[in-house]
Design an enzyme around this catalytic site. Structure first.
Site, PDB file in Angstrom:
ATOM      1  CB  SER A 249      -0.853   0.005   1.272  1.00 14.76           C
ATOM      2  OG  SER A 249      -1.460   1.266   1.479  1.00 14.76           O
TER       3      SER A 249
ATOM      4  CE1 TYR B   8      -4.171  -2.089   5.062  1.00 15.96           C
ATOM      5  CE2 TYR B   8      -3.262   0.062   4.502  1.00 15.96           C
ATOM      6  CZ  TYR B   8      -3.832  -1.151   4.112  1.00 15.96           C
ATOM      7  OH  TYR B   8      -4.049  -1.397   2.776  1.00 15.96           O
TER       8      TYR B   8
HETATM    9  P1  NDP Z   1     -11.502  -5.785  -0.725  1.00 19.01           P
HETATM   10  O1  NDP Z   1     -12.044  -5.650   0.657  1.00 19.01           O
HETATM   11  O2  NDP Z   1     -12.413  -5.604  -1.869  1.00 19.01           O
HETATM   12  O3  NDP Z   1     -10.768  -7.175  -0.874  1.00 19.01           O
HETATM   13  C1  NDP Z   1     -10.069  -7.797   0.188  1.00 19.01           C
HETATM   14  C2  NDP Z   1      -9.989  -9.263  -0.116  1.00 19.01           C
HETATM   15  O4  NDP Z   1      -9.236  -9.913   0.930  1.00 19.01           O
HETATM   16  C3  NDP Z   1     -11.335  -9.944  -0.180  1.00 19.01           C
HETATM   17  O5  NDP Z   1     -11.341 -10.819  -1.269  1.00 19.01           O
HETATM   18  C4  NDP Z   1     -11.412 -10.720   1.124  1.00 19.01           C
HETATM   19  O6  NDP Z   1     -12.187 -11.883   0.907  1.00 19.01           O
HETATM   20  C5  NDP Z   1      -9.958 -11.068   1.320  1.00 19.01           C
HETATM   21  N1  NDP Z   1      -9.623 -11.436   2.692  1.00 19.01           N
HETATM   22  C6  NDP Z   1      -9.725 -10.695   3.819  1.00 19.01           C
HETATM   23  N2  NDP Z   1      -9.359 -11.425   4.876  1.00 19.01           N
HETATM   24  C7  NDP Z   1      -9.022 -12.660   4.409  1.00 19.01           C
HETATM   25  C8  NDP Z   1      -8.575 -13.865   5.012  1.00 19.01           C
HETATM   26  N3  NDP Z   1      -8.389 -13.969   6.341  1.00 19.01           N
HETATM   27  N4  NDP Z   1      -8.327 -14.925   4.236  1.00 19.01           N
HETATM   28  C9  NDP Z   1      -8.521 -14.852   2.907  1.00 19.01           C
HETATM   29  N5  NDP Z   1      -8.921 -13.737   2.263  1.00 19.01           N
HETATM   30  C10 NDP Z   1      -9.185 -12.666   3.022  1.00 19.01           C
HETATM   31  O7  NDP Z   1     -10.300  -4.742  -0.782  1.00 19.01           O
HETATM   32  P2  NDP Z   1      -9.111  -4.513  -1.846  1.00 19.01           P
HETATM   33  O8  NDP Z   1      -9.345  -5.238  -3.085  1.00 19.01           O
HETATM   34  O9  NDP Z   1      -8.895  -3.066  -1.886  1.00 19.01           O
HETATM   35  O10 NDP Z   1      -7.903  -5.147  -1.028  1.00 19.01           O
HETATM   36  C11 NDP Z   1      -6.926  -5.966  -1.611  1.00 19.01           C
HETATM   37  C12 NDP Z   1      -5.567  -5.587  -1.058  1.00 19.01           C
HETATM   38  O11 NDP Z   1      -5.243  -4.273  -1.501  1.00 19.01           O
HETATM   39  C13 NDP Z   1      -5.457  -5.556   0.463  1.00 19.01           C
HETATM   40  O12 NDP Z   1      -4.254  -6.169   0.848  1.00 19.01           O
HETATM   41  C14 NDP Z   1      -5.423  -4.068   0.775  1.00 19.01           C
HETATM   42  O13 NDP Z   1      -4.735  -3.802   1.977  1.00 19.01           O
HETATM   43  C15 NDP Z   1      -4.675  -3.557  -0.437  1.00 19.01           C
HETATM   44  N6  NDP Z   1      -4.794  -2.136  -0.717  1.00 19.01           N
HETATM   45  C16 NDP Z   1      -6.003  -1.596  -1.090  1.00 19.01           C
HETATM   46  C17 NDP Z   1      -6.119  -0.253  -1.322  1.00 19.01           C
HETATM   47  C18 NDP Z   1      -7.427   0.385  -1.668  1.00 19.01           C
HETATM   48  O14 NDP Z   1      -7.493   1.620  -1.678  1.00 19.01           O
HETATM   49  N7  NDP Z   1      -8.481  -0.376  -1.957  1.00 19.01           N
HETATM   50  C19 NDP Z   1      -4.958   0.640  -1.232  1.00 19.01           C
HETATM   51  C20 NDP Z   1      -3.748  -0.020  -0.869  1.00 19.01           C
HETATM   52  C21 NDP Z   1      -3.671  -1.359  -0.633  1.00 19.01           C
HETATM   53  P3  NDP Z   1     -13.074 -12.654   1.980  1.00 19.01           P
HETATM   54  O15 NDP Z   1     -13.689 -11.627   2.892  1.00 19.01           O
HETATM   55  O16 NDP Z   1     -14.057 -13.375   1.119  1.00 19.01           O
HETATM   56  O17 NDP Z   1     -12.138 -13.585   2.664  1.00 19.01           O
END
Ligand code: NDP
Length: 247
Positions: free
Chosen positions: A141, A154
């Site tokens: 991030s 975070y």
């Molecule tokens: P979303 O919330 O849309 O996606 C997060 C994903 O992580 C979901 O598919 C969720 O699926 C999965 N997840 C969460 N916990 C678990 C777990 N314990 N085991 C398996 N899967 C898990 O957010 P983003 O797409 O934005 O996030 C993706 C990545 O991008 C993250 O690492 C986030 O920190 C990073 N990021 C995002 C930014 C943004 O602005 N959106 C900016 C910078 C970084 P489920 O709940 O079904 O398990």
């Protein structure tokens, strides 16, 4: 060998950046293996990919459980006969000031954002070491390269994976294993991520920012595809992705 026919394991594939990446890579001919906790969402995305002529499977996966990651990687090899890339993307972002002492959320972030990535690395490393090649892509991030109030823990998890990835890159170079790494530093991307914020003040600040400047997760999917598409001797290893409108 470019994207076509590569076997790509993606965590956090049930929404946002992971979903967009799975769809784009599959449309470019990759065989994608989706992991996350929500089975119904994974089923729908996998069905969509197949309907559009792509190849995809999913396994319900909690990245905090090493055995789940091992099973996800095993499924990739059983179903598609190989393993080329893991995209460690699962994450949560319950931001809050340190003084609020939301220690349960601190632990959850360490477990998912940091240990979850370690579990992914551990699951692929035996195969990558044996075949002397592979690619590890991880979503950090901008909070992994800059410090933001509210993102103490975070950011700590995201700084940590940055270091981990750089060390994997240098060790691979020293060991001559051709294991490539790419670390992504996205800024405001409109996904479901804000739903993980429980602190109301942090949430409303983020909502304002994201609704003003946020861009779609396809932007990150294109970067993932670019990294995978490079020839084996080329390691494009760090990407910062800002919305043009974000200061
Ligand atoms: P979303 O919330 O849309 O996606 C997060 C994903 O992580 C979901 O598919 C969720 O699926 C999965 N997840 C969460 N916990 C678990 C777990 N314990 N085991 C398996 N899967 C898990 O957010 P983003 O797409 O934005 O996030 C993706 C990545 O991008 C993250 O690492 C986030 O920190 C990073 N990021 C995002 C930014 C943004 O602005 N959106 C900016 C910078 C970084 P489920 O709940 O079904 O398990």
């Amino acid at each position: 060998m470019t994207i076509k026919n590569k076997v790509v394991v993606i965590t956090g594939a049930s929404s946002g950046i992971g979903e967009a990446s799975a769809k784009l890579l599959a449309s470019s001919g990759a065989k994608v293996v989706l992991g996350a906790r929500r089975a119904a969402r994974l089923q729908t995305i996998t069905d969509d990919i197949k309907r559009n002529g792509g190849q995809a499977i999913y396994r319900v996966t909690d990245v905090t459980h090493p055995n789940d990651l091992a099973a996800l990687v095993d499924a990739a090899q059983q179903e598609f006969g190989g393993l080329d890339v893991i995209f460690n993307n699962a994450g949560i972002m319950p931001t809050s000031p340190i003084s609020a002492l939301k220690t349960d959320e601190w632990n959850e972030m360490v477990d998912i954002n940091l240990k979850g990535v370690l579990n992914g690395v551990a699951a692929v490393m035996p195969t990558f070491t044996k075949q002397k090649s592979g690619q590890i892509i991880t979503t950090s991030s901008v909070a992994g390269i800059k410090s933001f109030p509210g993102a103490g823990v975070y950011g700590a998890t995201k700084f940590a994976v940055r270091n981990l990835m750089e060390v994997i890159r240098t060790e691979s170079a020293q060991e001559g294993t051709n294991i490539r790494t790419a670390t992504l530093y996205p800024a405001a991307i409109n996904t479901e991520l804000l739903s993980t914020i429980s602190d109301q003040q942090a949430l409303s600040g983020m909502q304002q920012l994201y609704s003003a400047v946020g861009i779609t997760p396809d932007a990150i999917a294109r970067v993932v595809a670019f990294a995978i598409d490079q020839p084996v001797e080329v390691n494009v290893n760090e990407f910062t992705i800002y919305p043009t409108k974000q200061a």
